[in-house]
Design a protein around this motif. Sequence first.
Motif, PDB file in Angstrom:
ATOM      1  N   GLU A 112      10.873 -14.780  14.975  1.00 64.11           N
ATOM      2  CA  GLU A 112      11.260 -15.991  15.817  1.00 64.11           C
ATOM      3  C   GLU A 112      10.150 -16.879  15.928  1.00 64.11           C
ATOM      4  N   PHE A 113       8.912 -16.270  15.741  1.00 64.27           N
ATOM      5  CA  PHE A 113       7.652 -17.193  15.839  1.00 64.27           C
ATOM      6  C   PHE A 113       7.555 -18.156  14.496  1.00 64.27           C
ATOM      7  N   PHE A 114       7.943 -17.560  13.301  1.00 65.61           N
ATOM      8  CA  PHE A 114       7.686 -18.217  12.121  1.00 65.61           C
ATOM      9  C   PHE A 114       9.043 -19.474  12.282  1.00 65.61           C
ATOM     10  N   GLN A 115      10.100 -18.971  12.683  1.00 64.21           N
ATOM     11  CA  GLN A 115      11.063 -20.188  12.703  1.00 64.21           C
ATOM     12  C   GLN A 115      10.752 -21.301  13.727  1.00 64.21           C
ATOM     13  N   LYS A 116      10.340 -21.042  14.991  1.00 64.21           N
ATOM     14  CA  LYS A 116      10.027 -21.985  15.785  1.00 64.21           C
ATOM     15  C   LYS A 116       8.730 -22.740  15.485  1.00 64.21           C
ATOM     16  N   GLN A 117       7.602 -22.295  14.974  1.00 67.06           N
ATOM     17  CA  GLN A 117       6.409 -22.751  14.455  1.00 67.06           C
ATOM     18  C   GLN A 117       6.208 -23.357  13.090  1.00 67.06           C
ATOM     19  N   ALA A 118       7.362 -23.299  12.290  1.00 64.57           N
ATOM     20  CA  ALA A 118       7.500 -23.486  11.039  1.00 64.57           C
ATOM     21  C   ALA A 118       7.049 -24.960  10.505  1.00 64.57           C
ATOM     22  N   LEU A 119       7.528 -26.057  11.467  1.00 67.26           N
ATOM     23  CA  LEU A 119       7.119 -27.412  11.225  1.00 67.26           C
ATOM     24  C   LEU A 119       5.529 -27.740  11.438  1.00 67.26           C
ATOM     25  N   GLU A 120       5.190 -26.864  12.455  1.00 65.59           N
ATOM     26  CA  GLU A 120       3.636 -27.238  12.871  1.00 65.59           C
ATOM     27  C   GLU A 120       2.785 -26.780  12.106  1.00 65.59           C
ATOM     28  N   LEU A 121       3.176 -25.413  11.500  1.00 66.17           N
ATOM     29  CA  LEU A 121       2.192 -24.488  10.753  1.00 66.17           C
ATOM     30  C   LEU A 121       2.150 -24.671   9.246  1.00 66.17           C
ATOM     31  N   GLN A 122       3.352 -25.086   8.624  1.00 59.44           N
ATOM     32  CA  GLN A 122       3.548 -24.913   7.088  1.00 59.44           C
ATOM     33  C   GLN A 122       2.551 -25.832   6.235  1.00 59.44           C
ATOM     34  N   GLY A 123       2.258 -27.027   6.979  1.00 59.67           N
ATOM     35  CA  GLY A 123       1.126 -27.876   6.396  1.00 59.67           C
ATOM     36  C   GLY A 123      -0.255 -27.372   6.319  1.00 59.67           C
ATOM     37  N   GLN A 124      -0.578 -26.105   7.143  1.00 60.03           N
ATOM     38  CA  GLN A 124      -1.990 -25.818   7.370  1.00 60.03           C
ATOM     39  C   GLN A 124      -2.370 -24.820   6.364  1.00 60.03           C
ATOM     40  N   ALA A 125      -3.339 -24.752   5.703  1.00 63.65           N
ATOM     41  CA  ALA A 125      -3.797 -24.156   4.530  1.00 63.65           C
ATOM     42  C   ALA A 125      -3.932 -22.657   5.146  1.00 63.65           C
ATOM     43  N   GLU A 126      -4.479 -22.316   6.420  1.00 64.42           N
ATOM     44  CA  GLU A 126      -4.904 -21.224   6.798  1.00 64.42           C
ATOM     45  C   GLU A 126      -3.692 -20.338   7.128  1.00 64.42           C
ATOM     46  N   TRP A 127      -2.414 -20.906   7.189  1.00 61.50           N
ATOM     47  CA  TRP A 127      -1.131 -20.181   7.563  1.00 61.50           C
ATOM     48  C   TRP A 127      -0.396 -19.904   6.301  1.00 61.50           C
ATOM     49  N   ARG A 128      -0.646 -20.457   5.121  1.00 64.50           N
ATOM     50  CA  ARG A 128       0.315 -20.749   3.984  1.00 64.50           C
ATOM     51  C   ARG A 128       0.601 -19.090   3.740  1.00 64.50           C
ATOM     52  N   ASP A 129      -0.333 -18.152   3.586  1.00 60.33           N
ATOM     53  CA  ASP A 129      -0.036 -16.823   3.153  1.00 60.33           C
ATOM     54  C   ASP A 129       0.775 -16.030   4.268  1.00 60.33           C
ATOM     55  N   TRP A 130       0.596 -16.356   5.539  1.00 62.57           N
ATOM     56  CA  TRP A 130       1.370 -15.720   6.624  1.00 62.57           C
ATOM     57  C   TRP A 130       2.896 -15.612   6.671  1.00 62.57           C
ATOM     58  N   PHE A 131       3.471 -16.543   5.830  1.00 64.98           N
ATOM     59  CA  PHE A 131       4.865 -16.785   6.093  1.00 64.98           C
ATOM     60  C   PHE A 131       5.818 -15.584   5.358  1.00 64.98           C
ATOM     61  N   ILE A 132       4.903 -14.747   4.353  1.00 64.51           N
ATOM     62  CA  ILE A 132       5.575 -13.850   3.830  1.00 64.51           C
ATOM     63  C   ILE A 132       5.414 -12.499   4.669  1.00 64.51           C
TER      64      ILE A 132
END
Length: 694
Positions: A110-130
């Motif tokens: 749920e966190f990644f679904q709701k925060q995807a638009l905000e975080l997907q462009g940030q380099a520090e979050w790139r590896d966290w989606f897996i």
Amino acid sequence: MGSAVERTEEHVREYLIYRGFTSTLKHLDSDIKADKEKGFRVDKIIDQLQQFVQNFDLFGLKEYWLYLDRRLFCRLEDVYRSTVNKLRTSLYRYYIINTVQRGNLEKTQEFFQKQALELQGQAEWRDWFILPFIPAPEQNPTFSPYFSRQWADTFLVSLHNFLSVLFQVLPQPVLLSFDAEVQKATSLTEENEQLRQLVFALQTESRDQRDRDEMVHHKLPVYVQNMDRLGDTELDLVSSQRAVSTGTTPSRNFFSTFLPQGRRTPVKPPQITAGTSPGQVAVGRKDPPTIPVREWQVLEFKLLIESRKSKVEPAAETSSDTPESPSSNNKSCGGESEGGGLSAEQPFIKLSQEEYGEHHSSIMHCRVDCSGRRVASLDVDGVIKVWSFNPIMQTKATIMSKSPLLSLEWATKPDRLLLLGSGVGTVRLYDTDAKKNLYEMNIDETHPRILSLACSPSGSSFVCSAAAVSRSGSSDSVPRLPFPVSGQLLLWDTKTVKQQLQFSLEPEPVAINCTAFNHNGNLLVTGAADGVIRLFDMQRYESAMSWRAHDGEVYSVEFSYDENTVFSIGEDGKFIQWNIHRCGVKQSEQVLPQDATGPFVLSGYSGYKQVQVPRGRLFAFDSEGQHVLTCSSTGGLVYRLTSGEQALDSVLSLGGHKAPVVTVDWCSAVDCGTCLTASMDGKIKLSTLLAQKS
């Protein structure tokens, strides 16, 4: 700032009740309950954020952080924006790690679904989606550091410190400075009263001296001229000369690298000479003085002494050619001997004795912090009181412990931190200003009794003595068995909160009862239950020497002032001075009574008997290392250290106790020494001493 806000709210509430503004009071209470800034209490803000994380309330967490951003963070300069972003990123990661650790994968996705638009462009979050798709993320090198307790604690402490500094720099309304203004006005009033009394004493002294100069023949001896206006104690003050003991010269060996090149001398107070006029004392100051009331008392005594010396010395020179009056050989008053001479000087005068009575059971430890501003005292019920005594005696904090506590020690840097050793294998680091635990360290389950703590003068580490449970299974309030129990001596890092190493204890692992560092932390001396004193080289972390010091346990050890010797008190009742340059060589030895060494016994009605083995310090030195304070059944005893066979020469009994004193401490500030004596009835006496200088 939080405490000032709370006090101001109480004042406002009292005012509204006084004026009858009940509706306004209701609105105030409702606004306080809905206050998202928690009255600028950082600990409550951290608790609120943790509550959102524990309840998986992502919406509440985001809204609360946005509120803090709009209300507080937006006021900061742009240079701090990156710090705010890093803290927000760590907060979100803290939330995600909590969902994974508690097995709530649905909240993770749920966190990644709701925060995807905000975080997907940030380099520090790139590896966290897996992260949701990894079977064991805590074992993955990318994510494993975030699953450690150390990372979570570091993040929370960083956030706490950031908010604390932020609240300190926020511009405060004038109303919040009300308490500070009241305290400032009160202190200035007390200070003005002290100065007024000082000026009055000077004027009275000057007038009395002029009157007596007119009435008394100048050829009479000095003490006869002043006989009527000087009491016994004051006459001692005028005529006393203080003996100065010489220190031994250290031999040249490897210990010379650890010893001080030049010892620190006691801080001297502002000098007020006899020629200073009352107007100069009272008016010639631009800034308000900050000397505490207790030290002003010392200055008054010194001022009277100096003024008398300056007036009696010319008279003594005038009468040097005249034979002494026959009447002087037949009078004795205070400091005079029967033969007309002056008796040996008393090195200290007891100015006052106060009592701290907040404890309700026997005291185990009583220690003053490095700055001399706070005292921490621990009783056998596990209650710790943190209190101050200058300018007034006041309790600052009360610490209650569910598990039994056996030891305490003040940290050196910063000196507001307190180390607390328990009987269940833990050591707590407590902040006496914030009144909260910072860390709790698990030492050793097999050796749960933390008998002694000693913090390095550098503040980077501390030594911890852990012992196994006694074979009898009894508590520390009864005498120990004749055979020592197993123990460990460990070194912990205060910054990383991790164990650095375990010292080797030869010939066998044994319980260490007492520990003490030298001035720079290069040497550590310990006293053990097997009667052996061990000296450790803290640069090599190994034992430099050891020797059997006492028949029975060693209860207390300390370095001497020049650090060429070590003093110890043991179960055999002996007070011994050891030369650390010659292993096992005694420099002096003296047998002390049992009420100075323990075990301590308190008898009562109907055959009641309480026995307590020593746990705290049994002796303490003054600022120059020439005198030592020990325990007794009625109060502290002050001895002068001598170089002869008789190691101690009794000079002063502090008294004041109705139960045996079990631990002592001596804090020196200016020329006013503060002696602490704590007894088995829970009473702590604070005796203020004035050292007479030659």
